[in-house]
Design a protein around this motif. Structure first.
Motif, PDB file in Angstrom:
ATOM      1  N   ALA A  66       0.809  -1.216   0.000  1.00  0.00           N
ATOM      2  CA  ALA A  66       0.000   0.000   0.000  1.00  0.00           C
ATOM      3  C   ALA A  66       0.844   1.269   0.000  1.00  0.00           C
ATOM      4  O   ALA A  66       0.341   2.351  -0.337  1.00  0.00           O
ATOM      5  N   ARG A  67       2.109   1.178   0.345  1.00  0.00           N
ATOM      6  CA  ARG A  67       2.993   2.339   0.277  1.00  0.00           C
ATOM      7  C   ARG A  67       3.213   2.780  -1.169  1.00  0.00           C
ATOM      8  O   ARG A  67       3.607   3.901  -1.427  1.00  0.00           O
ATOM      9  N   TYR A  68       2.943   1.868  -2.105  1.00  0.00           N
ATOM     10  CA  TYR A  68       3.195   2.163  -3.516  1.00  0.00           C
ATOM     11  C   TYR A  68       1.927   2.189  -4.363  1.00  0.00           C
ATOM     12  O   TYR A  68       1.872   2.893  -5.367  1.00  0.00           O
ATOM     13  N   THR A  69       0.931   1.375  -4.003  1.00  0.00           N
ATOM     14  CA  THR A  69      -0.301   1.315  -4.786  1.00  0.00           C
ATOM     15  C   THR A  69      -1.434   0.854  -3.894  1.00  0.00           C
ATOM     16  O   THR A  69      -1.219   0.081  -2.955  1.00  0.00           O
ATOM     17  N   HIS A  70      -2.650   1.317  -4.209  1.00  0.00           N
ATOM     18  CA  HIS A  70      -3.830   0.870  -3.473  1.00  0.00           C
ATOM     19  C   HIS A  70      -4.449  -0.362  -4.121  1.00  0.00           C
ATOM     20  O   HIS A  70      -5.486  -0.853  -3.654  1.00  0.00           O
ATOM     21  N   SER A  71      -3.847  -0.863  -5.192  1.00  0.00           N
ATOM     22  CA  SER A  71      -4.374  -2.063  -5.844  1.00  0.00           C
ATOM     23  C   SER A  71      -4.185  -3.304  -4.979  1.00  0.00           C
ATOM     24  O   SER A  71      -4.868  -4.310  -5.168  1.00  0.00           O
ATOM     25  N   GLY A  72      -3.206  -3.258  -4.070  1.00  0.00           N
ATOM     26  CA  GLY A  72      -2.939  -4.397  -3.202  1.00  0.00           C
ATOM     27  C   GLY A  72      -2.111  -5.484  -3.857  1.00  0.00           C
ATOM     28  O   GLY A  72      -1.991  -6.581  -3.297  1.00  0.00           O
ATOM     29  N   ARG A  73      -1.527  -5.191  -5.032  1.00  0.00           N
ATOM     30  CA  ARG A  73      -0.799  -6.223  -5.765  1.00  0.00           C
ATOM     31  C   ARG A  73       0.540  -5.680  -6.267  1.00  0.00           C
ATOM     32  O   ARG A  73       0.714  -4.476  -6.456  1.00  0.00           O
ATOM     33  N   VAL A  74       1.442  -6.603  -6.502  1.00  0.00           N
ATOM     34  CA  VAL A  74       2.673  -6.305  -7.217  1.00  0.00           C
ATOM     35  C   VAL A  74       2.608  -7.034  -8.561  1.00  0.00           C
ATOM     36  O   VAL A  74       1.870  -8.011  -8.694  1.00  0.00           O
ATOM     37  N   PRO A  75       3.354  -6.532  -9.566  1.00  0.00           N
ATOM     38  CA  PRO A  75       4.378  -5.498  -9.521  1.00  0.00           C
ATOM     39  C   PRO A  75       3.789  -4.093  -9.633  1.00  0.00           C
ATOM     40  O   PRO A  75       2.640  -3.917 -10.033  1.00  0.00           O
ATOM     41  N   VAL A  76       4.640  -3.130  -9.302  1.00  0.00           N
ATOM     42  CA  VAL A  76       4.329  -1.710  -9.462  1.00  0.00           C
ATOM     43  C   VAL A  76       5.562  -1.050 -10.065  1.00  0.00           C
ATOM     44  O   VAL A  76       6.681  -1.292  -9.597  1.00  0.00           O
ATOM     45  N   LEU A  77       5.359  -0.234 -11.087  1.00  0.00           N
ATOM     46  CA  LEU A  77       6.460   0.539 -11.654  1.00  0.00           C
ATOM     47  C   LEU A  77       6.282   1.993 -11.264  1.00  0.00           C
ATOM     48  O   LEU A  77       5.213   2.583 -11.484  1.00  0.00           O
ATOM     49  N   LEU A  78       7.324   2.563 -10.672  1.00  0.00           N
ATOM     50  CA  LEU A  78       7.348   3.971 -10.326  1.00  0.00           C
ATOM     51  C   LEU A  78       8.259   4.679 -11.313  1.00  0.00           C
ATOM     52  O   LEU A  78       9.429   4.340 -11.445  1.00  0.00           O
ATOM     53  N   ALA A  79       7.695   5.667 -12.011  1.00  0.00           N
ATOM     54  CA  ALA A  79       8.457   6.449 -12.987  1.00  0.00           C
ATOM     55  C   ALA A  79       8.255   7.910 -12.659  1.00  0.00           C
ATOM     56  O   ALA A  79       7.353   8.565 -13.187  1.00  0.00           O
ATOM     57  N   GLY A  80       9.082   8.414 -11.739  1.00  0.00           N
ATOM     58  CA  GLY A  80       8.873   9.772 -11.247  1.00  0.00           C
ATOM     59  C   GLY A  80       7.556   9.852 -10.508  1.00  0.00           C
ATOM     60  O   GLY A  80       7.311   9.117  -9.551  1.00  0.00           O
TER      61      GLY A  80
END
Length: 233
Positions: A66-80
Motif C-alpha cells: 500500500a505504500r506504492y499502490t492501493h491495488s494491493g498487488r505487485v508489480p508496481v512501476l514507479l516512474a517519477g
C-alpha cells in the motif's frame, strides 16, 4: 540494477524508491509470476531500474504494498510521479518509452499477435494458475493435473506452436526475444516445476527461455531467496 529490501521502519527506503529513474516493486522471485514478467523484460532489454522487493504472505505484506499502490498487488512501476500497477500496463509503458529497444516485434502482423497472446496470458488460464502455482524452487512433478489445467496446457501449446511456426523461426515466439516471451516465462517455470511433458519443439523452446540470461538470472535469484514465501501465483 540496484535492489532495496523493503524495511517499513526506514523512511529513507521509501524516499529512495521515488528518486528519478525507474523503480520496480516486486514480490518474492520464487513465487510472483506477475513480478517476473516486467523484471525479465527490463533486464532482457537493458532498461535500468531499481528493484524494491516486498515479501509476500507476511502480516505486513498488504501494508508494504500500500505504500506504492492501493491495488494491493505487485508489480508496481514507479516512474517519477507516475505509478503503474499492472504488469501488462507496465510493459506497454516501457515499450512506449523505449521504442528503439523493440520490446514488441517490429512486423505489424507479428506485433498484433504478440499483443493478443500477452492479453490472453494476462486474462486467462485460471486452471493453470490455481493448480500449478509458480514455485521455482520446488519439484512437483505430476501434481496439479486437473481437467482445467490440462485444457490450459493444451491452449498454451497451441499458442506457442502457432507463434513459433509463423514468426519464431525455431527461436523465440517472434524470432527475437520479446515481451511475449517475458509473459510466458513464468509458464515455462511452471512446466519445469511440475514436469509437464511437451512435444520436442516446445520442450526446446522452454529450454531456450530457461537459458535466456534474464530468465536464468531470475531463476538463480529465486533459488537464493531465504524467505521464498508460501503460495505462488
Amino acid at each position: 540494477m540496484q535492489t532495496i529490501e523493503l524495511d517499513p521502519t526506514l523512511n529513507q527506503t521509501l524516499a529512495a524508491a521515488r528518486q528519478p529513474g525507474l523503480t520496480l516493486v516486486i514480490g518474492n522471485k520464487n513465487l510472483s509470476s506477475w513480478s517476473m514478467r516486467p523484471w525479465v523484460a527490463m533486464t532482457a532489454f537493458g532498461i535500468p531500474f531499481t528493484e524494491v522487493r516486498v515479501q509476500l504472505d507476511r502480516p505486513d505484506t498488504s501494508g508494504n504494498i500500500a505504500r506504492y499502490t492501493h491495488s494491493g498487488r505487485v508489480p508496481v512501476l514507479l516512474a517519477g510521479d507516475i505509478t503503474i500497477w499492472d504488469s501488462l500496463a507496465i510493459c506497454e509503458y516501457l515499450a512506449e518509452q523505449f521504442p528503439d529497444k523493440h520490446l514488441w516485434p517490429q512486423d505489424v502482423a507479428a506485433r498484433a499477435m504478440a499483443r493478443s497472446v500477452c492479453a490472453e496470458m494476462h486474462s486467462s488460464f485460471a486452471g493453470l494458475r490455481g493448480s500449478m502455482p509458480m514455485n521455482i524452487s520446488a519439484s512437483l512433478r505430476g501434481q496439479g493435473r486437473t481437467p482445467e489445467t490440462q485444457a490450459d496446457i493444451g491452449r498454451v501449446s497451441e499458442i506457442w506452436e502457432e507463434c513459433l511456426c509463423r514468426f519464431g523461426h525455431n527461436e523465440f515466439l517472434f524470432g527475437a526475444f520479446s515481451l511475449a516471451d517475458a509473459f510466458f516465462a513464468p509458464v515455462v517455470t511452471r512446466f519445469n516445476t511440475y514436469g509437464v511433458a511437451l512435444p520436442p519443439a516446445l520442450s526446446a523452446y522452454c529450454e531456450r527461455v530457461t537459458r535466456h540470461p534474464a530468465v536464468a538470472r531470475w531463476i538463480e535469484l529465486a533459488h537464493a531467496e531465504t524467505d521464498p514465501g508460501a503460495q505462488g501465483e
